[in-house]
Design a protein around this motif. Sequence first.
Motif, PDB file in Angstrom:
ATOM      1  N   ALA A  59       0.848  -1.195   0.085  1.00 53.35           N
ATOM      2  CA  ALA A  59       0.041   0.094   0.035  1.00 53.35           C
ATOM      3  C   ALA A  59       0.903   1.395   0.070  1.00 53.35           C
ATOM      4  CB  ALA A  59      -0.985   0.095   1.144  1.00 53.35           C
ATOM      5  N   THR A  60       0.524   2.256  -0.857  1.00 53.97           N
ATOM      6  CA  THR A  60       1.417   3.420  -0.976  1.00 53.97           C
ATOM      7  C   THR A  60       0.370   4.672  -0.542  1.00 53.97           C
ATOM      8  OG1 THR A  60       0.750   3.563  -3.165  1.00 53.97           O
ATOM      9  CG2 THR A  60       2.714   2.743  -2.600  1.00 53.97           C
ATOM     10  N   PRO A  61       0.672   5.875  -0.207  1.00 59.32           N
ATOM     11  CA  PRO A  61      -0.078   7.004   0.141  1.00 59.32           C
ATOM     12  C   PRO A  61      -1.156   7.384  -0.748  1.00 59.32           C
ATOM     13  CG  PRO A  61       2.426   7.254   0.644  1.00 59.32           C
ATOM     14  CD  PRO A  61       2.382   6.023  -0.244  1.00 59.32           C
ATOM     15  N   ILE A  62      -2.150   7.837  -0.354  1.00 59.68           N
ATOM     16  CA  ILE A  62      -3.301   8.494  -1.529  1.00 59.68           C
ATOM     17  C   ILE A  62      -3.001   9.874  -1.638  1.00 59.68           C
ATOM     18  CG2 ILE A  62      -4.840   6.554  -0.800  1.00 59.68           C
ATOM     19  CD1 ILE A  62      -6.495   8.659   0.683  1.00 59.68           C
ATOM     20  N   GLY A  63      -2.313  10.651  -0.842  1.00 58.41           N
ATOM     21  CA  GLY A  63      -1.683  11.791  -1.464  1.00 58.41           C
ATOM     22  C   GLY A  63      -0.752  12.454  -0.687  1.00 58.41           C
ATOM     23  N   ASN A  64      -0.735  12.556   0.672  1.00 55.49           N
ATOM     24  CA  ASN A  64       0.476  12.694   1.386  1.00 55.49           C
ATOM     25  C   ASN A  64       1.421  11.916   1.395  1.00 55.49           C
ATOM     26  OD1 ASN A  64       2.163  13.860   3.637  1.00 55.49           O
ATOM     27  ND2 ASN A  64       0.517  15.041   4.290  1.00 55.49           N
ATOM     28  N   ALA A 112     -15.888  12.891   0.396  1.00 54.46           N
ATOM     29  CA  ALA A 112     -14.575  13.051   0.734  1.00 54.46           C
ATOM     30  C   ALA A 112     -13.906  13.283  -0.703  1.00 54.46           C
ATOM     31  CB  ALA A 112     -14.224  11.919   1.369  1.00 54.46           C
ATOM     32  N   ARG A 113     -13.110  14.443  -0.613  1.00 59.99           N
ATOM     33  CA  ARG A 113     -12.458  14.813  -1.724  1.00 59.99           C
ATOM     34  C   ARG A 113     -10.890  15.186  -1.630  1.00 59.99           C
ATOM     35  NH1 ARG A 113     -11.273  19.280  -4.663  1.00 59.99           N
ATOM     36  NH2 ARG A 113     -11.844  20.581  -2.880  1.00 59.99           N
ATOM     37  N   GLU A 114     -10.094  14.895  -2.284  1.00 63.18           N
ATOM     38  CA  GLU A 114      -8.680  15.202  -2.382  1.00 63.18           C
ATOM     39  C   GLU A 114      -8.156  14.946  -0.699  1.00 63.18           C
ATOM     40  OE1 GLU A 114      -6.754  17.583  -4.926  1.00 63.18           O
ATOM     41  OE2 GLU A 114      -7.539  15.661  -5.332  1.00 63.18           O
ATOM     42  N   MET A 115      -8.401  13.592  -0.228  1.00 63.64           N
ATOM     43  CA  MET A 115      -8.210  13.202   1.217  1.00 63.64           C
ATOM     44  C   MET A 115      -6.568  13.187   1.185  1.00 63.64           C
ATOM     45  SD  MET A 115     -10.995  10.280   2.359  1.00 63.64           S
ATOM     46  CE  MET A 115     -10.635   9.541   1.023  1.00 63.64           C
ATOM     47  N   THR A 116      -6.144  13.741   2.411  1.00 61.58           N
ATOM     48  CA  THR A 116      -4.858  13.731   2.945  1.00 61.58           C
ATOM     49  C   THR A 116      -3.831  14.674   1.927  1.00 61.58           C
ATOM     50  OG1 THR A 116      -3.537  12.239   1.386  1.00 61.58           O
ATOM     51  CG2 THR A 116      -4.812  11.159   3.434  1.00 61.58           C
ATOM     52  N   LYS A 117      -4.357  15.465   1.052  1.00 63.50           N
ATOM     53  CA  LYS A 117      -3.764  16.371   0.074  1.00 63.50           C
ATOM     54  C   LYS A 117      -4.151  17.903   0.769  1.00 63.50           C
ATOM     55  CE  LYS A 117      -4.203  13.656  -4.036  1.00 63.50           C
ATOM     56  NZ  LYS A 117      -4.631  13.389  -5.212  1.00 63.50           N
ATOM     57  N   LEU A 118      -3.640  19.004   0.228  1.00 60.80           N
ATOM     58  CA  LEU A 118      -3.546  20.251   0.625  1.00 60.80           C
ATOM     59  C   LEU A 118      -5.106  20.673   0.901  1.00 60.80           C
ATOM     60  CD1 LEU A 118      -2.084  22.804   1.475  1.00 60.80           C
ATOM     61  CD2 LEU A 118      -2.063  23.400  -0.979  1.00 60.80           C
ATOM     62  N   LEU A 170     -25.289  17.899  -3.440  1.00 61.99           N
ATOM     63  CA  LEU A 170     -25.451  18.420  -4.794  1.00 61.99           C
ATOM     64  C   LEU A 170     -25.559  19.798  -5.015  1.00 61.99           C
ATOM     65  CD1 LEU A 170     -27.917  15.866  -6.075  1.00 61.99           C
ATOM     66  CD2 LEU A 170     -25.945  16.415  -7.256  1.00 61.99           C
ATOM     67  N   ILE A 171     -25.918  20.708  -3.933  1.00 69.19           N
ATOM     68  CA  ILE A 171     -26.270  21.917  -4.292  1.00 69.19           C
ATOM     69  C   ILE A 171     -24.745  22.473  -4.163  1.00 69.19           C
ATOM     70  CG2 ILE A 171     -26.942  24.195  -2.955  1.00 69.19           C
ATOM     71  CD1 ILE A 171     -29.511  22.689  -2.082  1.00 69.19           C
ATOM     72  N   VAL A 172     -23.890  21.969  -3.288  1.00 69.07           N
ATOM     73  CA  VAL A 172     -22.457  22.565  -3.072  1.00 69.07           C
ATOM     74  C   VAL A 172     -21.711  22.379  -4.388  1.00 69.07           C
ATOM     75  CG1 VAL A 172     -20.354  22.285  -1.831  1.00 69.07           C
ATOM     76  CG2 VAL A 172     -22.633  22.269  -0.556  1.00 69.07           C
ATOM     77  N   LEU A 173     -22.024  21.303  -5.020  1.00 66.81           N
ATOM     78  CA  LEU A 173     -21.124  20.838  -6.114  1.00 66.81           C
ATOM     79  C   LEU A 173     -21.501  21.732  -7.418  1.00 66.81           C
ATOM     80  CD1 LEU A 173     -20.295  16.964  -5.568  1.00 66.81           C
ATOM     81  CD2 LEU A 173     -19.088  18.884  -5.110  1.00 66.81           C
ATOM     82  N   THR A 174     -22.757  21.912  -7.466  1.00 65.89           N
ATOM     83  CA  THR A 174     -23.280  22.518  -8.854  1.00 65.89           C
ATOM     84  C   THR A 174     -23.137  23.914  -8.760  1.00 65.89           C
ATOM     85  OG1 THR A 174     -25.575  22.404  -7.861  1.00 65.89           O
ATOM     86  CG2 THR A 174     -25.110  20.772  -9.376  1.00 65.89           C
ATOM     87  N   ASP A 175     -22.666  24.363  -7.572  1.00 64.84           N
ATOM     88  CA  ASP A 175     -22.261  25.779  -7.536  1.00 64.84           C
ATOM     89  C   ASP A 175     -20.877  26.272  -7.978  1.00 64.84           C
ATOM     90  OD1 ASP A 175     -24.806  26.947  -6.773  1.00 64.84           O
ATOM     91  OD2 ASP A 175     -24.441  26.760  -4.986  1.00 64.84           O
ATOM     92  N   ARG A 176     -20.185  25.233  -8.180  1.00 66.00           N
ATOM     93  CA  ARG A 176     -18.764  25.123  -8.619  1.00 66.00           C
ATOM     94  C   ARG A 176     -18.393  24.956 -10.025  1.00 66.00           C
ATOM     95  NH1 ARG A 176     -15.843  21.575  -3.736  1.00 66.00           N
ATOM     96  NH2 ARG A 176     -16.510  22.649  -1.998  1.00 66.00           N
ATOM     97  N   PRO A 177     -17.560  25.722 -10.406  1.00 63.06           N
ATOM     98  CA  PRO A 177     -17.534  25.677 -12.114  1.00 63.06           C
ATOM     99  C   PRO A 177     -17.062  24.126 -12.410  1.00 63.06           C
ATOM    100  CG  PRO A 177     -15.747  27.080 -11.091  1.00 63.06           C
ATOM    101  CD  PRO A 177     -16.818  26.689  -9.893  1.00 63.06           C
ATOM    102  N   GLU A 178     -16.182  23.493 -11.590  1.00 60.97           N
ATOM    103  CA  GLU A 178     -16.033  22.094 -11.847  1.00 60.97           C
ATOM    104  C   GLU A 178     -15.499  21.464 -10.397  1.00 60.97           C
ATOM    105  OE1 GLU A 178     -12.362  21.364 -13.730  1.00 60.97           O
ATOM    106  OE2 GLU A 178     -11.340  23.286 -13.362  1.00 60.97           O
ATOM    107  N   VAL A 179     -15.633  19.996 -10.487  1.00 57.58           N
ATOM    108  CA  VAL A 179     -15.241  19.261  -9.226  1.00 57.58           C
ATOM    109  C   VAL A 179     -13.730  18.739  -9.557  1.00 57.58           C
ATOM    110  CG1 VAL A 179     -15.762  17.504  -7.710  1.00 57.58           C
ATOM    111  CG2 VAL A 179     -17.905  18.588  -8.782  1.00 57.58           C
ATOM    112  N   LYS A 180     -12.891  18.823  -8.675  1.00 55.57           N
ATOM    113  CA  LYS A 180     -11.640  18.378  -8.807  1.00 55.57           C
ATOM    114  C   LYS A 180     -11.169  17.392  -7.817  1.00 55.57           C
ATOM    115  CE  LYS A 180      -9.822  22.674 -10.592  1.00 55.57           C
ATOM    116  NZ  LYS A 180      -8.783  23.753 -10.700  1.00 55.57           N
ATOM    117  N   GLY A 181     -10.306  16.296  -7.978  1.00 51.64           N
ATOM    118  CA  GLY A 181      -9.601  15.363  -7.466  1.00 51.64           C
ATOM    119  C   GLY A 181     -10.655  14.231  -7.245  1.00 51.64           C
ATOM    120  N   GLU A 182     -10.000  13.217  -6.972  1.00 50.73           N
ATOM    121  CA  GLU A 182     -10.657  11.792  -6.858  1.00 50.73           C
ATOM    122  C   GLU A 182     -11.620  11.595  -5.681  1.00 50.73           C
ATOM    123  OE1 GLU A 182     -10.950   9.223  -9.173  1.00 50.73           O
ATOM    124  OE2 GLU A 182      -9.542  10.537 -10.247  1.00 50.73           O
TER     125      GLU A 182
END
Length: 297
Positions: free
Chosen positions: A23-28, A199-205, A218-230
Amino acid sequence: MPLPLPTDDLEPVRCPGGLYVVATPIGNLEDITLRAIKTLNGVDLIAAEDTRHTARLLSHYRIRTPLISCHEHNEHQRTPELIDKIRSGAAVALVSDAGTPSVSDPGYRLVRAAAEQGLNVFPIPGVSAAITGLCASGLPTDAFIFLGFAPKKKGKRMDLLASLRAEPRTLVFYESPRRVVGFLDEIRSVMGDRPAVLAREMTKLHEEFIRGTLSEILIVLTDRPEVKGECTLLVNGAAAMAPISDADLAQALRQALAQPGSHLAELSKAFAKQYNLPRKTVYEMALTIQKESDVSA
């Protein structure tokens, strides 16, 4: 700069022959274990999902073990080659881009082949996005079901969601940022507006946990221009259902059958489980409703 390690001043110790599932890190990058570092230093070869991605991790910890690719497109062809090396006494480490190999990542075929041939398979545990998200979600953790990535075809995806409608355990999915909004909407349409956590971009900045009902997320996400990160999506399991009248069951079946991609058999099975009813009874009612709908159309 790499962190100073207890092994910095020691020569790498060669690992015994076998397959090491590391197993290796998922971000950090600091989320790697000392045992994983020692293993990656001590094997003869590392089979990586993406050699360029893994090379950055190895460089960070000054690991110089040779790399070879083993990903979803070449795993079938690569497996016999790696099995031959292990049978000849080599120590091979299997790593994915992030987290635990063969858990929604390449590696299953290689691990199965090694186990079937009686070769040593050593798990080197560490980070998993599913468990990382679950432990911080605030949703029930006493029982959960890990489902990985949902099917890409809508019909199969809707069948899966229908079969999970009455599942009382917490549901854990992986999803790409491009598809997560649509997937959330599909879950809501099939299962109702349940509590959930994205949960988005876990262990990352830019780590983020979005909590609330499916609609609120859904309301939170649709207010954004795009969703980033696994994304790791956790959905509350089904609550225990009170007895349902024939009229209410018929209405619920009509609504479910009206959803695109709905399948009679899967819906009948899910409703029978959800309301503790004979599957044949539910199926016959659903079939009657479907026939009436076809006639009226």
